[in-house]
Design an enzyme around this catalytic site. Structure first.
Site: not given
Length: 310
Positions: A63, A65, A67-68, A140, A211, A269
């Site tokens: 996805h 976000h 942090d990915h 998510h 997530d 995670h």
């Protein structure tokens, strides 16, 4: 198959854990490496390993976000500097291609290799003669996918004792039998491949979930997996809080693995709130539900061989 965890934290980097990135090494299976997510500083994490970015042929993004994905532009551009010239394909949600291309356009970044994008939806997103990759949307706060990697059945081994009992000479005839072809010896004897070759061996199934809060979609995608990589941002005492943020607890991850009939569960995670001294209890909570649960940490490596994870 080998899983090398480059980043196992949640949200933002901490002293103990970088943001999300998992390298799946398939060098023995197809000579490739596949990267799942590419959080900030993934390429820095790789510098502490023997991993070669030019060997990465596919990247799967769960996805959008930060942090990915915030490590993706740097990884892709460095791959050029490090001699990468083979094509690379990026699989991910709608909007990923636009974000990467706009970043490169504004920064005047030029790649030395072809870059392809595949917008992910439900179902099979990739297939070749050795692997099939399925995607399924999880639950998510933004569109987020899990990936199920299925290795196709491996050819059965040649049963040498039987082959020798039939008097098959060394050479090309052995190769024909292993490929499933019947052969005829010089004396006219017909040897059936099915009589001297073991049944095909089942390949492994690996499910890497993005997530997600606890959901049936994750259980369905991970059904009968050998290994599940599941987020565990929260612990069992904060179940309601986890769901409100679209995340899971360690206990819920264990429930997914149990209901899916998996063999092994890797908790990934983790929130920075969990310090090293918290982790034994954190792990024990999950193992009480699913005993074959293990914690990941940055630079931890897990190998899959002979139907076992070690």
């Amino acid at each position: 198959m080998q899983l090398h965890f480059l980043g196992t934290g949640a949200g933002m980097p901490s002293k103990e854990r970088n943001t999300s990135a998992i390298m799946v090494k398939l060098l023995d299976e197809n000579g490739e490496m596949w990267l799942f997510d590419c959080g900030e500083a993934t390429q820095h994490q790789i510098l502490h390993t023997s991993l070669k970015p030019r060997k990465v042929s596919k990247i799967f993004i769960t996805h959008l976000h930060g942090d990915h994905i915030f490590g993706l532009p740097g990884f892709l551009s460095s791959r050029s500097f490090q001699g990468g010239d083979e094509p690379l394909t990026i699989f991910g949600p709608a909007g990923l291609q636009q974000w990467v291309e706009q970043t490169f356009s504004l920064s005047k970044t030029h790649l030395t290799y072809p870059l392809h994008f595949v917008e992910v939806g439900e179902g099979i997103i990739y297939e070749d003669e050795k692997f099939t990759v399925h995607a399924s949307e999880l639950r998510h706060v933004v569109p987020c996918f899990g990936y199920r990697i299925e290795q196709k059945d491996l050819p059965g081994e040649l049963l040498m004792e039987k082959v020798q009992s039939f008097g098959v000479p060394k050479g090309p005839l052995l190769g024909q039998l292993k490929r499933g072809q019947d052969i005829e010896l010089e004396n006219g004897t017909i040897i059936r491949a099915k009589d001297v070759v073991a049944p095909p061996k089942k390949g492994f199934t690996l499910t890497i979930l993005g997530d997600t809060k606890y959901c049936e979609e994750a259980i369905s995608l991970a059904n009968q997996s050998d290994v599940i990589v599941h987020e565990a941002t929260f612990d069992g005492s904060t179940t309601d809080l986890a769901a409100s943020y679209g995340h899971s607890t360690n206990v819920e991850a264990a429930m997914v693995a149990s209901r899916a009939g998996a063999k092994y569960l890797l908790l990934n995670h983790l929130s920075a709130r969990f310090l090293p001294h918290d982790l034994p209890v954190f792990l024990a909570e999950a193992q009480a539900i699913f005993p074959q649960t293990f914690l990941t940490s940055d630079q931890s490596v897990f190998n899959w061989s002979n139907d076992k994870l070690f």
